[in-house]
Design a protein around this motif. Structure first.
Motif, PDB file in Angstrom:
ATOM      1  N   THR A   1      -1.280   4.101  -2.225  1.00 22.93           N
ATOM      2  CA  THR A   1      -2.739   3.917  -2.249  1.00 22.93           C
ATOM      3  C   THR A   1      -3.417   4.882  -1.270  1.00 22.93           C
ATOM      4  OG1 THR A   1      -2.385   1.589  -2.754  1.00 22.93           O
ATOM      5  CG2 THR A   1      -4.583   2.208  -1.999  1.00 22.93           C
TER       6      THR A   1
ATOM      7  N   LEU B   1       0.842  -1.205   0.000  1.00 25.75           N
ATOM      8  CA  LEU B   1       0.000   0.000   0.000  1.00 25.75           C
ATOM      9  C   LEU B   1       0.879   1.257   0.000  1.00 25.75           C
ATOM     10  CD1 LEU B   1      -2.707  -1.034   2.649  1.00 25.75           C
ATOM     11  CD2 LEU B   1      -3.075  -0.771   0.181  1.00 25.75           C
TER      12      LEU B   1
ATOM     13  N   GLU C   1      -8.203   2.190  -7.594  1.00 27.78           N
ATOM     14  CA  GLU C   1      -6.870   2.795  -7.388  1.00 27.78           C
ATOM     15  C   GLU C   1      -5.833   1.698  -7.152  1.00 27.78           C
ATOM     16  OE1 GLU C   1      -9.630   4.375  -6.062  1.00 27.78           O
ATOM     17  OE2 GLU C   1      -9.397   5.964  -7.562  1.00 27.78           O
ATOM     18  N   LEU C   2      -6.278   0.548  -6.619  1.00 27.90           N
ATOM     19  CA  LEU C   2      -5.348  -0.572  -6.409  1.00 27.90           C
ATOM     20  C   LEU C   2      -6.043  -1.895  -6.726  1.00 27.90           C
ATOM     21  CD1 LEU C   2      -2.497  -1.505  -5.325  1.00 27.90           C
ATOM     22  CD2 LEU C   2      -3.678  -1.990  -3.172  1.00 27.90           C
TER      23      LEU C   2
ATOM     24  N   GLY D   1      -3.808   4.472 -11.161  1.00 32.18           N
ATOM     25  CA  GLY D   1      -4.005   3.244 -10.387  1.00 32.18           C
ATOM     26  C   GLY D   1      -2.836   2.291 -10.537  1.00 32.18           C
TER      27      GLY D   1
ATOM     28  N   ILE E   1     -10.436  -0.512  -3.892  1.00 36.76           N
ATOM     29  CA  ILE E   1      -9.437  -1.599  -3.969  1.00 36.76           C
ATOM     30  C   ILE E   1     -10.135  -2.899  -4.330  1.00 36.76           C
ATOM     31  CG2 ILE E   1      -7.660  -2.888  -2.713  1.00 36.76           C
ATOM     32  CD1 ILE E   1      -7.351  -0.477  -0.823  1.00 36.76           C
TER      33      ILE E   1
ATOM     34  N   ALA F   1      -9.274   4.889  -1.160  1.00 30.23           N
ATOM     35  CA  ALA F   1      -9.138   4.181  -2.444  1.00 30.23           C
ATOM     36  C   ALA F   1     -10.243   3.164  -2.665  1.00 30.23           C
ATOM     37  CB  ALA F   1      -7.787   3.470  -2.480  1.00 30.23           C
TER      38      ALA F   1
END
Ligand SMILES: C[S@@+](CC[C@H](N)C(=O)[O-])C[C@H]1O[C@@H](n2cnc3c(N)ncnc32)[C@H](O)[C@@H]1O
Length: 236
Positions: free
Chosen positions: A32, A27, A97-98, A125, A38, A36
Motif C-alpha cells: 500500500t 500494509l 488502493e486498499l 488495488g 484506504i 493511498a
C-alpha cells in the motif's frame, strides 16, 4: 445492538481483535503506497483508522459503518477521516488502493463483501480483511455452541480460501492474528465489564455474564478458533 449491549460496548477502543502489528503487516504485504486511498469497511469505533493515520500519514482515509454511534464517534475524534453511515456492500465511492476490514466482513458475508469491494478498487488495488475461522478439527462443545449462535456459517482455512477464490480474488498472503491482537479487544472489554458489574440491572447483568463467558471461552479454547487475515487482489 440492544441498550445493555451498547452500554457495555460504547467507549471501547475496538470491537474485534486487531493491532498495529498485524495492520502494518497487511500494509506491507499489500504494498500500500504512502499516499493511498484506504477504506476501512465496518470501521466500528475507529481504532484501525487511527492506526492507519499513524502508519500512512499521507493517506486519504474513509470509513464505512452501519452503527450510527460509531460513525458519530469517528467523526468527532478523527476530523480528517471521511466516515460514512452505510453498508459496506455499497461502499462510499473510491477508488481505493486498499480496502481494509477487521472482523466485519462476516456481517454481509465474506463473498458479498468481496464482490462489492472489487467494484471500488483502483487498478492494482488490494483488500486485506480478517475473519474468524476454525483452526482445528477438534472442537469443544463450548466452542461449537458459542459459534453456532454467534457465527453459524464460520468456516475453516480451506473453505475460506475457496470463498475468496470464488469471489474472484487471488490470495497474496495470509496469517493468524496473535494473542496480543485478541487482548487488544478483550482486555478493555473485560475491564469495562468489571467496572459495570456492581450497578448493573438484570438486562446488563445478562450481557456481562455472556461477555465473561465469551472471554473465558477464548482463554480456555482459543487454540480451536482464531482471526485469519488475508491479503488478496482481484484475479483479473
Ligand atoms: C466486530 S465489529 C469490528 C469493528 C472494527 N473493525 C474494529 O475492529 O473495531 C464489526 C463492525 O462491522 C459493522 N458492520 C456489520 N455489517 C456491516 C455492513 N454490512 N456494513 C457496514 N458495517 C457493518 C458493525 O456495525 C460493527 O461495528
Amino acid at each position: 445492538m440492544n441498550a445493555a449491549f451498547f452500554t457495555l460496548h460504547s467507549g471501547l477502543p475496538r470491537e474485534a481483535p486487531g493491532d498495529e502489528e498485524s495492520l502494518a503487516w497487511a500494509l506491507a504485504r499489500a504494498g500500500t503506497p504512502q499516499d493511498a486511498r484506504i477504506l476501512d469497511a465496518g470501521c466500528g469505533p475507529g481504532a484501525d483508522l487511527k492506526t492507519l493515520a499513524r502508519l500512512r500519514p499521507q493517506a486519504t482515509l474513509t470509513g464505512v459503518e452501519l452503527h450510527a454511534p460509531f460513525v458519530e464517534r469517528v467523526r468527532a475524534e478523527q476530523p480528517g477521516v471521511r466516515c460514512v453511515l452505510g453498508d459496506m456492500t455499497s461502499p462510499p465511492d473510491g477508488p481505493y488502493e486498499l480496502i481494509w476490514s477487521a472482523g466485519a466482513a462476516y456481517g454481509p458475508g465474506v463473498r458479498a463483501a468481496l464482490t462489492a469491494w472489487a467494484r471500488q478498487l483502483a487498478p492494482g488495488g488490494r483488500v486485506a480483511f480478517s475473519d474468524c475461522l476454525w483452526r482445528t478439527e477438534r472442537r469443544s462443545a463450548a466452542a461449537r455452541d458459542f459459534w453456532a449462535r454467534d457465527y453459524p456459517s464460520m468456516g475453516d482455512v480451506h473453505t475460506h480460501h475457496t470463498t475468496v477464490k470464488a469471489a474472484g480474488y487471488r490470495v497474496l498472503d495470509a496469517r493468524w492474528l496473535s494473542d496480543a491482537a485478541w487482548e487488544a479487544y478483550y482486555g478493555p472489554l473485560a475491564a469495562r465489564a468489571r467496572a459495570l458489574r456492581a450497578d448493573a440491572d438484570e438486562a446488563l447483568t445478562a450481557v456481562l455474564d455472556e461477555t465473561d463467558a465469551e472471554i473465558n471461552l477464548w482463554r480456555q479454547h482459543g487454540d480451536e478458533f482464531g482471526y485469519y487475515l488475508i491479503v488478496a487482489e482481484p484475479a483479473g
